[in-house]
Design a protein around this motif. Structure first.
Motif, PDB file in Angstrom:
ATOM      1  N   VAL A   2       0.857  -1.185   0.000  1.00 46.84           N
ATOM      2  CA  VAL A   2       0.000   0.000   0.000  1.00 46.84           C
ATOM      3  C   VAL A   2       0.896   1.239   0.000  1.00 46.84           C
ATOM      4  O   VAL A   2       1.913   1.284   0.702  1.00 46.84           O
ATOM      5  N   ASP A   3       0.527   2.218  -0.791  1.00 46.67           N
ATOM      6  CA  ASP A   3       1.290   3.459  -0.891  1.00 46.67           C
ATOM      7  C   ASP A   3       1.114   4.264   0.397  1.00 46.67           C
ATOM      8  O   ASP A   3       0.047   4.814   0.660  1.00 46.67           O
ATOM      9  N   ALA A   4       2.168   4.321   1.191  1.00 44.63           N
ATOM     10  CA  ALA A   4       2.093   5.008   2.487  1.00 44.63           C
ATOM     11  C   ALA A   4       1.914   6.505   2.337  1.00 44.63           C
ATOM     12  O   ALA A   4       1.521   7.185   3.298  1.00 44.63           O
ATOM     13  N   ASN A   5       2.222   7.045   1.158  1.00 44.63           N
ATOM     14  CA  ASN A   5       2.020   8.482   0.934  1.00 44.63           C
ATOM     15  C   ASN A   5       0.591   8.799   0.509  1.00 44.63           C
ATOM     16  O   ASN A   5       0.187   9.960   0.499  1.00 44.63           O
ATOM     17  N   PHE A   6      -0.155   7.764   0.139  1.00 43.69           N
ATOM     18  CA  PHE A   6      -1.570   7.931  -0.211  1.00 43.69           C
ATOM     19  C   PHE A   6      -2.458   7.551   0.973  1.00 43.69           C
ATOM     20  O   PHE A   6      -3.346   8.316   1.366  1.00 43.69           O
ATOM     21  N   ALA A   7      -2.192   6.378   1.545  1.00 45.03           N
ATOM     22  CA  ALA A   7      -2.930   5.942   2.732  1.00 45.03           C
ATOM     23  C   ALA A   7      -2.226   6.517   3.956  1.00 45.03           C
ATOM     24  O   ALA A   7      -1.429   5.856   4.620  1.00 45.03           O
ATOM     25  N   THR A   8      -2.513   7.764   4.232  1.00 42.37           N
ATOM     26  CA  THR A   8      -1.832   8.505   5.292  1.00 42.37           C
ATOM     27  C   THR A   8      -2.863   9.298   6.089  1.00 42.37           C
ATOM     28  O   THR A   8      -3.904   9.681   5.548  1.00 42.37           O
ATOM     29  N   PRO A   9      -2.600   9.569   7.369  1.00 38.29           N
ATOM     30  CA  PRO A   9      -3.537  10.395   8.141  1.00 38.29           C
ATOM     31  C   PRO A   9      -3.554  11.848   7.699  1.00 38.29           C
ATOM     32  O   PRO A   9      -4.464  12.597   8.077  1.00 38.29           O
ATOM     33  N   ASN A  10      -2.559  12.258   6.904  1.00 40.56           N
ATOM     34  CA  ASN A  10      -2.471  13.640   6.446  1.00 40.56           C
ATOM     35  C   ASN A  10      -3.170  13.783   5.105  1.00 40.56           C
ATOM     36  O   ASN A  10      -2.804  13.140   4.127  1.00 40.56           O
ATOM     37  N   GLY A  11      -4.198  14.603   5.073  1.00 40.55           N
ATOM     38  CA  GLY A  11      -4.941  14.793   3.836  1.00 40.55           C
ATOM     39  C   GLY A  11      -6.392  15.121   4.130  1.00 40.55           C
ATOM     40  O   GLY A  11      -6.799  15.276   5.291  1.00 40.55           O
ATOM     41  N   PRO A  12      -7.213  15.237   3.087  1.00 45.49           N
ATOM     42  CA  PRO A  12      -8.633  15.550   3.281  1.00 45.49           C
ATOM     43  C   PRO A  12      -9.291  14.578   4.253  1.00 45.49           C
ATOM     44  O   PRO A  12      -9.087  13.369   4.155  1.00 45.49           O
ATOM     45  N   ALA A  13     -10.056  15.112   5.179  1.00 48.75           N
ATOM     46  CA  ALA A  13     -10.744  14.288   6.179  1.00 48.75           C
ATOM     47  C   ALA A  13     -12.206  14.685   6.247  1.00 48.75           C
ATOM     48  O   ALA A  13     -12.785  14.815   7.332  1.00 48.75           O
ATOM     49  N   ASN A  14     -12.785  14.919   5.090  1.00 46.89           N
ATOM     50  CA  ASN A  14     -14.232  15.147   5.029  1.00 46.89           C
ATOM     51  C   ASN A  14     -14.717  14.599   3.689  1.00 46.89           C
ATOM     52  O   ASN A  14     -14.003  14.676   2.687  1.00 46.89           O
ATOM     53  N   VAL A  15     -15.910  14.045   3.714  1.00 48.26           N
ATOM     54  CA  VAL A  15     -16.469  13.409   2.527  1.00 48.26           C
ATOM     55  C   VAL A  15     -17.948  13.742   2.452  1.00 48.26           C
ATOM     56  O   VAL A  15     -18.697  13.485   3.413  1.00 48.26           O
ATOM     57  N   LYS A  16     -18.370  14.289   1.331  1.00 52.86           N
ATOM     58  CA  LYS A  16     -19.793  14.482   1.109  1.00 52.86           C
ATOM     59  C   LYS A  16     -20.346  13.196   0.518  1.00 52.86           C
ATOM     60  O   LYS A  16     -19.941  12.770  -0.571  1.00 52.86           O
ATOM     61  N   LEU A  17     -21.245  12.566   1.235  1.00 55.08           N
ATOM     62  CA  LEU A  17     -21.780  11.274   0.827  1.00 55.08           C
ATOM     63  C   LEU A  17     -22.861  11.446  -0.240  1.00 55.08           C
ATOM     64  O   LEU A  17     -23.411  12.543  -0.409  1.00 55.08           O
ATOM     65  N   PRO A  18     -23.171  10.381  -0.975  1.00 52.74           N
ATOM     66  CA  PRO A  18     -24.180  10.494  -2.038  1.00 52.74           C
ATOM     67  C   PRO A  18     -25.533  11.011  -1.563  1.00 52.74           C
ATOM     68  O   PRO A  18     -26.266  11.639  -2.344  1.00 52.74           O
ATOM     69  N   ASP A  19     -25.873  10.784  -0.280  1.00 47.50           N
ATOM     70  CA  ASP A  19     -27.166  11.269   0.213  1.00 47.50           C
ATOM     71  C   ASP A  19     -27.103  12.710   0.698  1.00 47.50           C
ATOM     72  O   ASP A  19     -28.087  13.251   1.226  1.00 47.50           O
ATOM     73  N   GLY A  20     -25.937  13.357   0.542  1.00 50.45           N
ATOM     74  CA  GLY A  20     -25.785  14.758   0.931  1.00 50.45           C
ATOM     75  C   GLY A  20     -25.169  14.976   2.285  1.00 50.45           C
ATOM     76  O   GLY A  20     -24.778  16.111   2.612  1.00 50.45           O
ATOM     77  N   PHE A  21     -25.064  13.960   3.116  1.00 46.53           N
ATOM     78  CA  PHE A  21     -24.478  14.108   4.441  1.00 46.53           C
ATOM     79  C   PHE A  21     -22.982  14.376   4.318  1.00 46.53           C
ATOM     80  O   PHE A  21     -22.290  13.739   3.535  1.00 46.53           O
ATOM     81  N   MET A  22     -22.483  15.324   5.102  1.00 39.91           N
ATOM     82  CA  MET A  22     -21.064  15.643   5.112  1.00 39.91           C
ATOM     83  C   MET A  22     -20.415  14.958   6.313  1.00 39.91           C
ATOM     84  O   MET A  22     -20.677  15.310   7.469  1.00 39.91           O
ATOM     85  N   ALA A  23     -19.590  13.977   6.037  1.00 40.09           N
ATOM     86  CA  ALA A  23     -18.868  13.275   7.095  1.00 40.09           C
ATOM     87  C   ALA A  23     -17.571  14.023   7.384  1.00 40.09           C
ATOM     88  O   ALA A  23     -16.788  14.300   6.474  1.00 40.09           O
ATOM     89  N   THR A  24     -17.343  14.350   8.653  1.00 42.44           N
ATOM     90  CA  THR A  24     -16.146  15.071   9.072  1.00 42.44           C
ATOM     91  C   THR A  24     -15.620  14.460  10.362  1.00 42.44           C
ATOM     92  O   THR A  24     -16.280  13.642  11.012  1.00 42.44           O
ATOM     93  N   LYS A  25     -14.428  14.899  10.764  1.00 44.29           N
ATOM     94  CA  LYS A  25     -13.854  14.429  12.025  1.00 44.29           C
ATOM     95  C   LYS A  25     -14.653  14.891  13.230  1.00 44.29           C
ATOM     96  O   LYS A  25     -14.568  14.301  14.311  1.00 44.29           O
ATOM     97  N   GLN A  26     -15.414  15.963  13.061  1.00 44.12           N
ATOM     98  CA  GLN A  26     -16.201  16.473  14.180  1.00 44.12           C
ATOM     99  C   GLN A  26     -17.414  15.586  14.464  1.00 44.12           C
ATOM    100  O   GLN A  26     -17.971  15.607  15.573  1.00 44.12           O
ATOM    101  N   GLU A  27     -17.838  14.812  13.484  1.00 44.56           N
ATOM    102  CA  GLU A  27     -18.971  13.910  13.663  1.00 44.56           C
ATOM    103  C   GLU A  27     -18.501  12.590  14.292  1.00 44.56           C
ATOM    104  O   GLU A  27     -17.337  12.211  14.191  1.00 44.56           O
ATOM    105  N   GLU A  28     -19.449  11.906  14.936  1.00 56.52           N
ATOM    106  CA  GLU A  28     -19.168  10.579  15.485  1.00 56.52           C
ATOM    107  C   GLU A  28     -19.456   9.544  14.391  1.00 56.52           C
ATOM    108  O   GLU A  28     -20.583   9.098  14.217  1.00 56.52           O
ATOM    109  N   ILE A  29     -18.404   9.194  13.656  1.00 59.88           N
ATOM    110  CA  ILE A  29     -18.563   8.330  12.493  1.00 59.88           C
ATOM    111  C   ILE A  29     -17.999   6.944  12.788  1.00 59.88           C
ATOM    112  O   ILE A  29     -16.885   6.813  13.295  1.00 59.88           O
TER     113      ILE A  29
END
Length: 421
Positions: free
Chosen positions: A188-215
Motif C-alpha cells: 500500500v502506498d504510504a504516501n496515499f494511505a496517510t492520516p495527512n490529507g482531506p478528512a471530510n467526505v460528502k456522501l451520495p445522500d448529501g451528508f457531510m462526514a467530518t472528524k467532528q462527527e461521530e462516524i
C-alpha cells in the motif's frame, strides 16, 4: 531487454505497481492481458481477450467453474498465439491461476519462466467453508470444494515459483506448492494511505462526514457475511441507541460477493434491513455503494471506529489502507487478520459472531477517542513496517521477479518463512 507478460482477468489487479515498474527498464516490452476494460497504468501495453462463455447448463455443478476456466484458458491461449505470431515471446509470465488463464501457458510458451499469484486454496475445513456454525458442511459440499481446486492445481503444476500475500494464505496450499511460494504482500502506498490529507467526505445522500462527527465506518467490496456485514448490522441498533449523535457510513455494493446470496435472492443489504431496519434511525445510516478511492481514504482518516471483520479468507487491501490512515481497527479475531493485528496493541480483536461485543467496542471508541490514539499510531507503524509499497513490498516483488526470470529459486531473493508467528 526483458519481455514480460502479466495475465489477470481484471488487469492490472495485483500487478498494478510491478508491471509498470518492469516496463520502465531499458528495452523492456511488457504486455498486460485481461478481460476487462480497466484503466491501465502507464508503461505496459494493455490488451484484452474476448470474454469467454460460461459452463453449459447440463454440466455437473462441481465442474461448472472448471469448465468456465477451461473456456477462459482457451480464449487466453488463442490471444497468446496471436501475440506469438506478431513476435512477442515472453521471457517471464506473471499470472493469477484462479480463473483458468494459466492453464495452457506452457503449451504456447514452453520456455517462459512462470511466476503465479497464490491467493487462496479452497478447503472444506479450517477456512471460510463451515466457519459459520449454521452452515452444514455435507460430503456433497466437501466434494464441490475439493473440485474447485482443479484449475489452480493444473496451472500451478507448471509454475516455476509462487507468490502469496500473507503467511496464512500461503499455509492453505499443499506442501509441494508452499515449498516454492514466497510471501510478499502487494503493498500500500504510504504516501496515499496517510492520516495527512482531506478528512471530510460528502456522501451520495448529501451528508457531510467530518472528524467532528461521530462516524463509524464499514467497508467491503460487496456487503456480505464473509466480511461480517450481518454481524455489523445486528450491532448497529445498539451503537446508534447509545450514541444518539453517531452516524454509520457503510461502503460497498449489493452484488453477490465471495459467498452466496440469501435463499430469497435478495441482497444482504435488503435482508439485514428487513431484520433490523425497524430498530434503526435510518437517517443516521448512510449506504454509499462503492465510492472513489480518494473518498474511501478520507473516510479512514475521519472515522472514530473502522469495523473490519472477515471469515478466514483473503485479506482486504482496505484494511491495510485504513491502518495507514491511523483508523482505529475493530476487527475479528480470525486469520489472516490475526497475522496483522494484535489485540489492544494496534487494534481491537473480537470474536466474529458476538455482535454485542462489537457494539460495546464501537461505543467506547466513539466516546473515548483519545484513549485509542496509541492503537491508531501503532496501526500505521505496522503498515509502514510490513506493507509499505515503496519501502518494502515493491522492492521484494522486483527481487522475486528477477530471481524467477534468471532461473533461480525465489527463496534466494525472498527467504521462505517456516511458520506463521
Amino acid at each position: 531487454m526483458v519481455q514480460a507478460l502479466f495475465l489477470h482477468q481484471n488487469f492490472p489487479g495485483q500487478y498494478r505497481h510491478l508491471a509498470p515498474l518492469i516496463a520502465q527498464r531499458k528495452g523492456a516490452r511488457v504486455v498486460g492481458l485481461g478481460e476487462r476494460a480497466n484503466q491501465s497504468p502507464p508503461g505496459p501495453t494493455h490488451l484484452r481477450y474476448p470474454a469467454p462463455e460460461g459452463a453449459g447448463e447440463k454440466t455437473h455443478r462441481y465442474l461448472r467453474p472448471v469448465e468456465a476456466a477451461v473456456r477462459r484458458g482457451q480464449a487466453v491461449a488463442r490471444s497468446l498465439i496471436g501475440l506469438k505470431q506478431k513476435g512477442f515471446v515472453p521471457d517471464i509470465i506473471c499470472c493469477h491461476p484462479g480463473w483458468g488463464e494459466g492453464l495452457y501457458l506452457r503449451d504456447v510458451f514452453p520456455d517462459a519462466k512462470v511466476l503465479q499469484y497464490c491467493e487462496f486454496y479452497y478447503q472444506a475445513t479450517g477456512g471460510d467453508v463451515g466457519f459459520d456454525p449454521k452452515q452444514e458442511v455435507t460430503l456433497d459440499e466437501m466434494a464441490r470444494v475439493r473440485t474447485l481446486n482443479m484449475t489452480q492445481l493444473q496451472s500451478l503444476e507448471a509454475t516455476d515459483w509462487g507468490i502469496s500475500p500473507t503467511l496464512w494464505q500461503r499455509s492453505r496450499y499443499p506442501e509441494f506448492i508452499r515449498a516454492k511460494t514466497s510471501v510478499v504482500h502487494e503493498g500500500v502506498d504510504a504516501n496515499f494511505a496517510t492520516p495527512n490529507g482531506p478528512a471530510n467526505v460528502k456522501l451520495p445522500d448529501g451528508f457531510m462526514a467530518t472528524k467532528q462527527e461521530e462516524i463509524v465506518t464499514f467497508v467491503s467490496r460487496n456487503l456480505e457475511p464473509y466480511r461480517g456485514f450481518d454481524v455489523f448490522m445486528r450491532a448497529l441498533p445498539e451503537i446508534l441507541a447509545r450514541r444518539p449523535n453517531a452516524h454509520a457510513v457503510i461502503v460497498g455494493g449489493e452484488e453477490r460477493g465471495y459467498g452466496r446470496l440469501p435463499e430469497t435472492g435478495k441482497s444482504w443489504k435488503a435482508t439485514m434491513l428487513e431484520e433490523v431496519g425497524e430498530t434503526l434511525d435510518l437517517s443516521r445510516v448512510h449506504f454509499t455503494g462503492r465510492i472513489p478511492h480518494e473518498g474511501l481514504v478520507a473516510l479512514f482518516r475521519l472515522t472514530r471506529a473502522h469495523v473490519y471483520y472477515t471469515y478466514p479468507f483473503v485479506l482486504s487491501w482496505s484494511l491495510v489502507e485504513a491502518m495507514g490512515c491511523e483508523a482505529l481497527i475493530i476487527g475479528s479475531d480470525t486469520p489472516p487478520l490475526a497475522e496483522v493485528m494484535q489485540h489492544e496493541k494496534n487494534g481491537i480483536m473480537l470474536p466474529f459472531f458476538d455482535h454485542a461485543r462489537m457494539a460495546d467496542a464501537v461505543v467506547d471508541a466513539i466516546a473515548n477517542p483519545d484513549r485509542y490514539q496509541p492503537l491508531r499510531k501503532a496501526a500505521r507503524r505496522t503498515m509502514l513496517e510490513r506493507f509499505d509499497l515503496h519501502a518494502h513490498c515493491l522492492p521484494q516483488q522486483v527481487k522475486l521477479f528477477d530471481a524467477v526470470l534468471q532461473g533461480r529459486p525465489g527463496s534466494t531473493a525472498i527467504p521462505t518463512p517456516e511458520a506463521m508467528p
